[in-house]
Scaffold this motif. Structure first.
Motif, mmCIF file in Angstrom:
data_model
loop_
_atom_site.group_PDB
_atom_site.id
_atom_site.type_symbol
_atom_site.label_atom_id
_atom_site.label_comp_id
_atom_site.label_asym_id
_atom_site.label_seq_id
_atom_site.Cartn_x
_atom_site.Cartn_y
_atom_site.Cartn_z
ATOM 1 N N ALA A 32 5.170 6.775 11.988
ATOM 2 C CA ALA A 32 4.156 5.796 12.368
ATOM 3 C C ALA A 32 2.747 6.259 12.026
ATOM 4 C CB ALA A 32 4.266 5.499 13.863
ATOM 5 N N GLU A 33 2.459 7.502 12.234
ATOM 6 C CA GLU A 33 1.098 7.989 11.973
ATOM 7 C C GLU A 33 0.766 7.919 10.490
ATOM 8 O OE1 GLU A 33 -2.572 8.769 12.522
ATOM 9 O OE2 GLU A 33 -1.285 8.793 14.297
ATOM 10 N N GLU A 34 1.707 8.329 9.619
ATOM 11 C CA GLU A 34 1.466 8.255 8.178
ATOM 12 C C GLU A 34 1.330 6.801 7.726
ATOM 13 O OE1 GLU A 34 3.372 9.715 3.883
ATOM 14 O OE2 GLU A 34 4.344 10.309 5.766
ATOM 15 N N GLU A 35 2.156 5.926 8.291
ATOM 16 C CA GLU A 35 2.053 4.517 7.946
ATOM 17 C C GLU A 35 0.680 3.976 8.321
ATOM 18 O OE1 GLU A 35 5.464 1.691 8.497
ATOM 19 O OE2 GLU A 35 4.044 0.720 9.845
ATOM 20 N N ASP A 41 -0.348 -10.354 3.487
ATOM 21 C CA ASP A 41 0.575 -9.478 4.212
ATOM 22 C C ASP A 41 0.536 -8.099 3.578
ATOM 23 O OD1 ASP A 41 2.900 -9.262 6.198
ATOM 24 O OD2 ASP A 41 3.851 -8.564 4.356
ATOM 25 N N ILE A 42 0.105 -7.101 4.345
ATOM 26 C CA ILE A 42 0.045 -5.745 3.813
ATOM 27 C C ILE A 42 1.075 -4.860 4.500
ATOM 28 C CG2 ILE A 42 -2.392 -5.934 3.187
ATOM 29 C CD1 ILE A 42 -3.064 -4.217 5.633
ATOM 30 N N GLY A 43 1.590 -3.913 3.735
ATOM 31 C CA GLY A 43 2.574 -2.988 4.283
ATOM 32 C C GLY A 43 2.312 -1.569 3.825
ATOM 33 N N GLY A 44 2.554 -0.626 4.702
ATOM 34 C CA GLY A 44 2.334 0.782 4.389
ATOM 35 C C GLY A 44 3.616 1.566 4.212
ATOM 36 N N LEU A 63 0.845 -1.193 0.000
ATOM 37 C CA LEU A 63 0.000 0.000 0.000
ATOM 38 C C LEU A 63 0.881 1.244 0.000
ATOM 39 C CD1 LEU A 63 -2.355 -1.503 2.663
ATOM 40 C CD2 LEU A 63 -2.950 -1.143 0.265
ATOM 41 N N THR A 64 1.920 1.185 -0.796
ATOM 42 C CA THR A 64 2.936 2.236 -0.832
ATOM 43 C C THR A 64 3.105 2.752 -2.254
ATOM 44 O OG1 THR A 64 4.635 0.563 -1.199
ATOM 45 C CG2 THR A 64 4.213 1.196 1.072
#
Length: 264
Positions: free
Chosen positions: A67-70, A52-55, A20-21
């Motif tokens: 952390a907040e933006e992620e 598995d999702i990643g920000g 999700l980047t």
């Protein structure tokens, strides 16, 4: 191993990568929120058993985000996946804040590329234990080990991570180890680790292998599927429980073919 409501105790299974980047190294893995449900549905149809999702991208030379933006990148996707699919959901983060928010909202597992050691205060492990969640502990380090100390340094890191996990109270059956291919290793060391991946069974936990389209294979990222599939076949031969991949269908077929050879 238990992840969510599923138990995985044999064979090799697929964890599907959903990024999700805007800057992940493999552009075809980047997923906008409006594309998320069809992509997850296809991954499941193709054989994925964990999503598995990643920000945040963790590719070399990436620009870290806070952390907040992620979390803002992950919040809606977690809600959508958990409300539309009955499949364990892993969240790729090394921030305890993001981990807690994700687990509060239904995630089943935290995939931590810093093996519970990023903030070095035990907080990530305590969050995971608090929610009775699963964890993928990946080996990582600043700098590169000399070849003669490669395995020793990996073992020291992973033992420290496991000590942190145990002290926090994470259940044994909710831990899986990742050798950290592409992190703190030369190209040659990456292949050494893949070829000897079963060495990591010394700790007594199941293993996850993540090599999908990584730079260790050289060339353009678009041309790295074939060597990825070879490492997936190696994973089957070494009884690795999970491979984390972009191309679910092709890797599923490689697993099926190699498993048949083992049985013959």
């Amino acid at each position: 191993m238990k992840i969510g409501n599923r138990i995985f105790d044999s064979g090799t299974h697929i964890m599907a990568i959903i990024n999700l980047t805007p800057d992940s190294f493999f552009d075809k893995s980047r997923t906008a929120v409006e594309e998320l449900l069809p992509r997850v549905s296809k991954a499941i149809d193709d054989g994925a058993e964990v999503i598995d999702i990643g920000g945040q991208s963790t590719r070399p030379n990436h620009t870290p985000i806070g952390a907040e933006e992620e979390w803002q990148r992950l919040a809606r996707p977690i809600e959508l996946i958990k409300s539309n699919f009955d499949i364990p959901l892993s969240v790729d983060t090394y921030y305890p804040y993001v981990a807690e928010k994700a687990l509060q909202n239904g995630a089943d597992m935290i995939n931590d590329i810093w093996g519970l050691q990023y903030e070095n205060n035990g907080e990530m492990a305590r969050v995971i234990a608090k929610y009775n969640a699963s964890v993928c502990i990946m080996q990582n380090q600043n700098g590169i080990s000399p070849d003669e100390r490669l395995w020793e340094d990996m073992y020291v890191f992973l033992q420290k991570s496991l000590d942190i996990a145990k002290q926090a109270g994470i259940d044994n059956d909710k831990i899986i180890l990742d050798g950290g291919i592409g992190f703190g290793k030369t190209k040659e060391q990456n292949f050494t680790v893949v070829n000897g991946y079963s060495n990591l069974y010394k700790f007594g936990y199941p293993l996850l292998l993540g090599t999908s389209r990584k730079s260790m294979f050289g060339g353009d990222v678009a041309d790295r599927l074939a060597p990825t599939l070879e490492t997936t076949r190696q994973a089957v031969r070494q009884d690795v429980l999970f491979v984390r991949v972009h191309d679910v269908k092709e890797n599923m077929q490689a697993i099926i073919d190699e498993a048949r050879k083992k049985e013959a």
